[in-house]
Design a protein around this motif. Sequence first.
Motif, short mmCIF file in Angstrom:
data_model
loop_
_atom_site.label_atom_id
_atom_site.label_comp_id
_atom_site.label_asym_id
_atom_site.label_seq_id
_atom_site.Cartn_x
_atom_site.Cartn_y
_atom_site.Cartn_z
N UNK A 36 1.14 -1.24 0.07
CA UNK A 36 0.02 -0.06 0.12
C UNK A 36 0.85 1.23 0.14
N UNK A 37 2.07 1.03 0.56
CA UNK A 37 3.08 2.12 0.47
C UNK A 37 3.39 2.48 -0.84
N UNK A 38 3.85 1.53 -1.59
CA UNK A 38 4.13 1.35 -2.94
C UNK A 38 3.07 2.21 -3.91
N UNK A 39 1.96 1.80 -3.41
CA UNK A 39 0.78 2.69 -4.30
C UNK A 39 0.84 4.03 -4.08
N UNK A 40 1.15 4.56 -2.69
CA UNK A 40 1.05 5.87 -2.28
C UNK A 40 2.35 6.59 -3.15
N UNK A 41 3.43 5.93 -3.22
CA UNK A 41 4.67 6.37 -3.97
C UNK A 41 4.26 6.42 -5.28
N UNK A 42 3.47 5.61 -5.63
CA UNK A 42 3.16 5.66 -7.16
C UNK A 42 2.18 6.64 -7.72
N UNK A 43 1.46 7.07 -6.96
CA UNK A 43 0.69 8.00 -7.12
C UNK A 43 1.44 9.57 -7.09
N UNK A 44 2.35 9.68 -6.18
CA UNK A 44 3.35 10.63 -6.30
C UNK A 44 3.78 10.70 -7.64
N UNK A 45 4.45 9.73 -8.13
CA UNK A 45 5.11 9.57 -9.48
C UNK A 45 4.20 10.17 -10.59
N UNK A 237 -10.90 1.68 -20.34
CA UNK A 237 -10.61 3.16 -19.94
C UNK A 237 -9.80 3.25 -18.51
N UNK A 238 -10.07 2.49 -17.52
CA UNK A 238 -9.63 2.50 -16.36
C UNK A 238 -7.97 2.35 -16.36
N UNK A 239 -7.34 1.63 -17.37
CA UNK A 239 -6.09 1.13 -17.52
C UNK A 239 -5.28 2.65 -17.86
N UNK A 240 -5.88 3.68 -18.18
CA UNK A 240 -4.99 4.88 -18.29
C UNK A 240 -4.61 5.34 -16.93
N UNK A 241 -5.32 5.15 -15.96
CA UNK A 241 -4.49 5.52 -14.68
C UNK A 241 -4.01 4.33 -13.90
N UNK A 242 -4.65 3.06 -13.99
CA UNK A 242 -4.25 1.96 -13.36
C UNK A 242 -3.01 1.35 -13.70
N UNK A 243 -2.65 1.05 -14.77
CA UNK A 243 -1.36 0.60 -15.31
C UNK A 243 -0.28 1.32 -14.99
N UNK A 244 -0.33 2.62 -15.11
CA UNK A 244 0.83 3.57 -14.60
C UNK A 244 0.82 3.62 -13.27
N UNK A 245 -0.02 3.57 -12.44
CA UNK A 245 0.26 3.40 -10.97
C UNK A 245 0.83 2.00 -10.48
N UNK A 246 0.23 0.90 -11.19
CA UNK A 246 0.73 -0.46 -10.89
C UNK A 246 2.28 -0.62 -11.28
N UNK A 247 2.59 0.11 -12.48
CA UNK A 247 4.14 0.10 -13.03
C UNK A 247 4.98 0.88 -11.89
N UNK A 248 4.53 2.08 -11.69
CA UNK A 248 5.35 2.87 -10.79
C UNK A 248 5.50 2.13 -9.13
N UNK A 253 8.45 -1.27 -5.28
CA UNK A 253 8.48 -2.54 -4.53
C UNK A 253 9.84 -3.24 -4.79
N UNK A 254 10.50 -3.09 -5.87
CA UNK A 254 11.71 -3.82 -6.24
C UNK A 254 12.75 -2.88 -5.30
N UNK A 255 12.60 -1.76 -5.32
CA UNK A 255 13.57 -0.96 -4.33
C UNK A 255 13.48 -1.37 -2.87
N UNK A 256 12.40 -1.59 -2.70
CA UNK A 256 12.25 -1.95 -1.12
C UNK A 256 12.46 -3.40 -0.66
N UNK A 257 12.26 -4.16 -1.90
CA UNK A 257 12.39 -5.61 -1.81
C UNK A 257 14.02 -6.05 -1.76
N UNK A 258 14.65 -5.76 -2.95
CA UNK A 258 16.05 -6.28 -3.33
C UNK A 258 16.78 -5.24 -2.47
N UNK A 259 17.93 -5.98 -1.91
CA UNK A 259 18.96 -5.30 -1.17
C UNK A 259 19.92 -4.70 -2.09
#
Length: 267
Positions: A36-45, A237-248, A253-259
Amino acid sequence: MPQTAPVPKSGPRAPTRTPAFARVIPHNQLSYRDPFHWLHLALRDVVAAPVVSLFYGMVFTLATFAIWVAVFLQGSHLVILPSLVVFMLVGPFLATGLYDVSWQLERGKTPNLFHSMRAIRRNRVSEWGFAILLAVMMIFWMRVAAMIHALYPLNQDAHFEQFLPFLSLGTLFGALFTVTVFALSAFSIPVMMERRVDMMTAISTSVSAVYHNAGVMAVWAAIIGIGVAVGFATAGLGMLLIMPILGYATWHGYIRTIKTKRPRRFE
């Protein structure tokens, strides 16, 4: 007589260091709040890069609309499940540009569309190898789906019990295939793009991170599944916003997970 310099004795040669192949990069332990924190950061992006985000959102919208057209032309709902799996296979590869946008923002740069479109060239051998792997898996899934489709009753008015073999095998193989694809691709492309490691190292790292954070990654997979379902339910139509958010969010998530050897600041 002139003295000659003594010839140094040859000692053992230092071992030649070669890059490790198919190693596993260490990962962190995640908490259930992380997705959920990743989603918050994605919205910022998205707010920081609205134009580039809209471009990639349009790409996914067109892909979704193409699937709806295929369903309409076939006149059958049976193509929906194979199409969804194909979308899951191609999606991580198409999201490479979104990962690059978040990476540019992390480094304090202004996101550039053309820069993000060239992201695939950073580690082209490994990333194209991974794309071929996804294509092979897609072909394999289509063949399996065709064989399972043979169990579909010819009589449209058949009782529910006659649909059970088709529904059971379709659900079983679909779930196994989905879990496999998710584990392989959860972090593979970000690892290959940023660290330029070989394909097997990226895959091994992704699978290990998913396996050792199974509960949290199940939550993340559910979020992705719900987002994609909403996108398809809105005819793309929802993909306009959903996929950028999931991508970011995947990049964060990668930054948080992989050391990494050094702690990185990305917030």
